[in-house]
Scaffold this motif. Sequence first.
Motif, PDB file in Angstrom:
ATOM      1  N   ARG A   1      61.807  57.827  65.192  1.00 44.27           N
ATOM      2  CA  ARG A   1      60.733  58.642  64.444  1.00 44.27           C
ATOM      3  C   ARG A   1      61.667  59.954  63.766  1.00 44.27           C
ATOM      4  O   ARG A   1      61.220  60.204  62.689  1.00 44.27           O
ATOM      5  N   SER A   2      62.592  60.586  64.514  1.00 47.45           N
ATOM      6  CA  SER A   2      63.349  61.305  64.111  1.00 47.45           C
ATOM      7  C   SER A   2      64.145  60.950  62.676  1.00 47.45           C
ATOM      8  O   SER A   2      64.223  61.649  61.810  1.00 47.45           O
ATOM      9  N   GLN A   3      64.842  59.578  62.910  1.00 44.13           N
ATOM     10  CA  GLN A   3      65.346  59.360  61.666  1.00 44.13           C
ATOM     11  C   GLN A   3      64.813  58.885  60.527  1.00 44.13           C
ATOM     12  O   GLN A   3      65.300  58.785  59.512  1.00 44.13           O
ATOM     13  N   CYS A   4      63.359  58.495  60.575  1.00 48.35           N
ATOM     14  CA  CYS A   4      62.651  58.025  59.544  1.00 48.35           C
ATOM     15  C   CYS A   4      61.947  59.257  59.019  1.00 48.35           C
ATOM     16  O   CYS A   4      61.019  59.257  57.992  1.00 48.35           O
ATOM     17  N   THR A   5      62.181  60.416  59.323  1.00 45.87           N
ATOM     18  CA  THR A   5      61.834  61.903  58.917  1.00 45.87           C
ATOM     19  C   THR A   5      62.551  62.356  57.795  1.00 45.87           C
ATOM     20  O   THR A   5      64.060  62.500  57.936  1.00 45.87           O
ATOM     21  N   VAL A   6      62.097  62.421  56.386  1.00 48.25           N
ATOM     22  CA  VAL A   6      63.064  63.230  55.418  1.00 48.25           C
ATOM     23  C   VAL A   6      62.819  64.780  55.497  1.00 48.25           C
ATOM     24  O   VAL A   6      61.651  65.297  55.614  1.00 48.25           O
ATOM     25  N   LEU A   7      64.010  65.387  55.693  1.00 48.08           N
ATOM     26  CA  LEU A   7      63.953  66.730  55.981  1.00 48.08           C
ATOM     27  C   LEU A   7      64.805  67.385  55.015  1.00 48.08           C
ATOM     28  O   LEU A   7      66.354  67.497  55.359  1.00 48.08           O
ATOM     29  N   PRO A   8      64.675  67.888  53.610  1.00 47.34           N
ATOM     30  CA  PRO A   8      65.709  68.456  52.736  1.00 47.34           C
ATOM     31  C   PRO A   8      66.493  69.623  53.355  1.00 47.34           C
ATOM     32  O   PRO A   8      66.029  70.406  54.254  1.00 47.34           O
ATOM     33  N   LYS A   9      67.546  69.924  52.842  1.00 47.87           N
ATOM     34  CA  LYS A   9      68.431  71.095  53.268  1.00 47.87           C
ATOM     35  C   LYS A   9      67.671  72.452  53.136  1.00 47.87           C
ATOM     36  O   LYS A   9      67.918  73.129  53.877  1.00 47.87           O
ATOM     37  N   TYR A  10      66.649  72.635  52.254  1.00 40.13           N
ATOM     38  CA  TYR A  10      66.215  73.947  51.919  1.00 40.13           C
ATOM     39  C   TYR A  10      65.013  73.887  52.988  1.00 40.13           C
ATOM     40  O   TYR A  10      64.797  75.388  53.501  1.00 40.13           O
ATOM     41  N   VAL A  11      64.479  73.138  53.749  1.00 42.00           N
ATOM     42  CA  VAL A  11      63.563  73.453  54.689  1.00 42.00           C
ATOM     43  C   VAL A  11      64.380  73.553  56.001  1.00 42.00           C
ATOM     44  O   VAL A  11      63.818  74.265  56.669  1.00 42.00           O
ATOM     45  N   SER A  12      65.315  72.703  55.996  1.00 42.81           N
ATOM     46  CA  SER A  12      66.280  73.267  57.469  1.00 42.81           C
ATOM     47  C   SER A  12      66.880  74.598  57.220  1.00 42.81           C
ATOM     48  O   SER A  12      66.849  75.327  58.312  1.00 42.81           O
ATOM     49  N   MET A  13      67.142  75.089  56.018  1.00 34.58           N
ATOM     50  CA  MET A  13      67.658  76.463  55.890  1.00 34.58           C
ATOM     51  C   MET A  13      66.437  77.416  56.276  1.00 34.58           C
ATOM     52  O   MET A  13      66.548  78.397  57.010  1.00 34.58           O
ATOM     53  N   GLU A  14      65.138  77.138  55.921  1.00 35.75           N
ATOM     54  CA  GLU A  14      64.125  77.914  56.184  1.00 35.75           C
ATOM     55  C   GLU A  14      63.870  77.923  57.819  1.00 35.75           C
ATOM     56  O   GLU A  14      63.489  78.825  58.324  1.00 35.75           O
ATOM     57  N   ARG A  15      64.020  76.931  58.263  1.00 35.13           N
ATOM     58  CA  ARG A  15      63.783  76.766  59.751  1.00 35.13           C
ATOM     59  C   ARG A  15      64.832  77.648  60.490  1.00 35.13           C
ATOM     60  O   ARG A  15      64.476  78.364  61.602  1.00 35.13           O
ATOM     61  N   LYS A  16      65.958  77.757  60.124  1.00 37.41           N
ATOM     62  CA  LYS A  16      66.956  78.501  60.644  1.00 37.41           C
ATOM     63  C   LYS A  16      66.658  80.028  60.461  1.00 37.41           C
ATOM     64  O   LYS A  16      66.883  80.641  61.390  1.00 37.41           O
ATOM     65  N   LEU A  17      66.301  80.317  59.181  1.00 36.70           N
ATOM     66  CA  LEU A  17      65.802  81.638  58.984  1.00 36.70           C
ATOM     67  C   LEU A  17      64.642  82.218  59.755  1.00 36.70           C
ATOM     68  O   LEU A  17      64.594  83.345  60.348  1.00 36.70           O
ATOM     69  N   LEU A  18      63.826  81.259  59.830  1.00 39.26           N
ATOM     70  CA  LEU A  18      62.576  81.650  60.628  1.00 39.26           C
ATOM     71  C   LEU A  18      62.714  81.469  62.241  1.00 39.26           C
ATOM     72  O   LEU A  18      61.805  81.663  62.966  1.00 39.26           O
ATOM     73  N   LYS A  19      63.682  81.172  62.551  1.00 40.75           N
ATOM     74  CA  LYS A  19      64.206  80.746  64.105  1.00 40.75           C
ATOM     75  C   LYS A  19      63.057  79.788  64.558  1.00 40.75           C
ATOM     76  O   LYS A  19      62.448  80.009  65.689  1.00 40.75           O
ATOM     77  N   TRP A  20      62.912  78.550  63.972  1.00 40.55           N
ATOM     78  CA  TRP A  20      61.980  77.711  64.392  1.00 40.55           C
ATOM     79  C   TRP A  20      62.357  76.901  65.533  1.00 40.55           C
ATOM     80  O   TRP A  20      63.254  76.690  65.513  1.00 40.55           O
ATOM     81  N   LYS A  21      61.250  76.887  66.543  1.00 40.91           N
ATOM     82  CA  LYS A  21      61.553  76.228  67.655  1.00 40.91           C
ATOM     83  C   LYS A  21      60.950  74.706  67.782  1.00 40.91           C
ATOM     84  O   LYS A  21      59.525  74.597  67.192  1.00 40.91           O
ATOM     85  N   GLN A  22      61.461  73.830  68.283  1.00 42.09           N
ATOM     86  CA  GLN A  22      61.031  72.606  68.424  1.00 42.09           C
ATOM     87  C   GLN A  22      59.760  72.695  69.436  1.00 42.09           C
ATOM     88  O   GLN A  22      60.024  73.221  70.245  1.00 42.09           O
ATOM     89  N   PRO A  23      58.742  71.938  68.924  1.00 40.39           N
ATOM     90  CA  PRO A  23      57.687  71.842  69.804  1.00 40.39           C
ATOM     91  C   PRO A  23      57.720  71.006  71.128  1.00 40.39           C
ATOM     92  O   PRO A  23      58.544  70.177  71.200  1.00 40.39           O
ATOM     93  N   GLY A  24      57.016  71.282  72.140  1.00 41.52           N
ATOM     94  CA  GLY A  24      57.124  70.605  73.511  1.00 41.52           C
ATOM     95  C   GLY A  24      57.674  71.476  74.348  1.00 41.52           C
ATOM     96  O   GLY A  24      58.141  72.452  74.286  1.00 41.52           O
ATOM     97  N   ASN A  25      57.733  70.733  75.678  1.00 41.36           N
ATOM     98  CA  ASN A  25      57.903  71.654  76.863  1.00 41.36           C
ATOM     99  C   ASN A  25      59.758  71.363  76.669  1.00 41.36           C
ATOM    100  O   ASN A  25      60.259  70.896  75.962  1.00 41.36           O
TER     101      ASN A  25
END
Length: 407
Positions: free
Chosen positions: A333-357
């Motif tokens: 699931r993770s490998q078939c997900t396209v995640l551009p660099k600008y989205v990864s940058m936004e997640r770092k700036l927003l301190k995005w946390k992966q969902p789940g326990n």
Amino acid sequence: MEDLSRNQIFALHGITGTGSIALATALTYPLDTIKVLTQVIAFSTLIISHYQCDYAYTNLLFVDSKVGSIAGKELNANQVVLRVLSVSGNKGLFSGFGWLAFGRVFGTGARFGVYEILTAYCKDGREDNYVSASEALLAGMVAGATETFISSPFELIKLRMQVAAASYVPSSNFALEEGARKPLIARLLNGCYPDKRSLNQYVGLMSTLTTKNTNITGDLLEYPWAMTGSGRPPSVCNVRRPLDIISLEGWNTLWRGLRSGIVRDSVFGGVFFSSWQFLHQIMLDWKAAGMNPQPRLNQDIPPLSPLAVTLAAGFSGSVAAAASHGFDTARSRSQCTVLPKYVSMERKLLKWKQPGNRFQRYTGIHPSDRNILFRGLGLRMARSGVASFMIVGSYLFVVDHLASSLT
């Protein structure tokens, strides 16, 4: 002369192991393709039914007027095979084989090599050449984790080629002149162009607003999400070549799903080697029970038949695949997900946390994947069992043949 003969024997073992791994990978690769597509189609179903925001970056398996749509449907193995044959033909079942074979040779070689080194320390100083099942479990876990770092880039490219072999993506992109592309979109989304229909819709909506700037189209091209519409990057089918992956998503993408991969290969390696060692010891004890006098050490017992050792390896491979399959699904699931660099940058700036326990975050399992973690379990058990059987069996056969010919 003695050193030369040792080097020749070492080279023969290396060539034999490489050939065994390549042969096993070739024979079981169609099963791997069907397994991967079964998992990926399950992700596509979740996109349609649940609209998870994190799945917005997985864009695959579109409608084909000749083949039909599979979005939102759960297909069995026969339907997946028909899908691949109708889209890509017989060669679609072996799409990405070269990448997996290349990575499997180095990854599996590292797994067995690290295991032999670690168990050598365990056996050092012992009168009996013996390794307990618990020691084999720990050594196998370390060996499996080592394999993950080596084979991860090859598996990602292989998976995306497999998905592309069963996917039909309508060509709706239009090519702009190189000078017409704005620097921002050219830098963040290298090699990709805006979707013409989505861009026209944007222009139509924005034209009703009062603005002093008349060049609406040029301004929209400054925003990467105007490329395809709905905030989605290109399909995973269009981002499968190494250069495309690196330019759009960055170097770190080659090791995407590393957490779930480490857990998967650690569990697989630990269960595989411990169960194989356990079965090996049982067969030795069974053979020693009929001997008179009773042997004191394992070295005093005659060698087991290659067929028995091979069957034990195949069974251990199937058990290890069953124990680690949930993490394999999470990694697919993770490998078939396209995640551009600008989205990864936004997640770092927003301190995005992966969902789940905590357990899900540590192992890389998405909370929405709980119902599909065991999708394709039988296929992976069959592939791992047959591959382990082929690797060990062909290796022992060739080594015994070479040993008999040399003597």
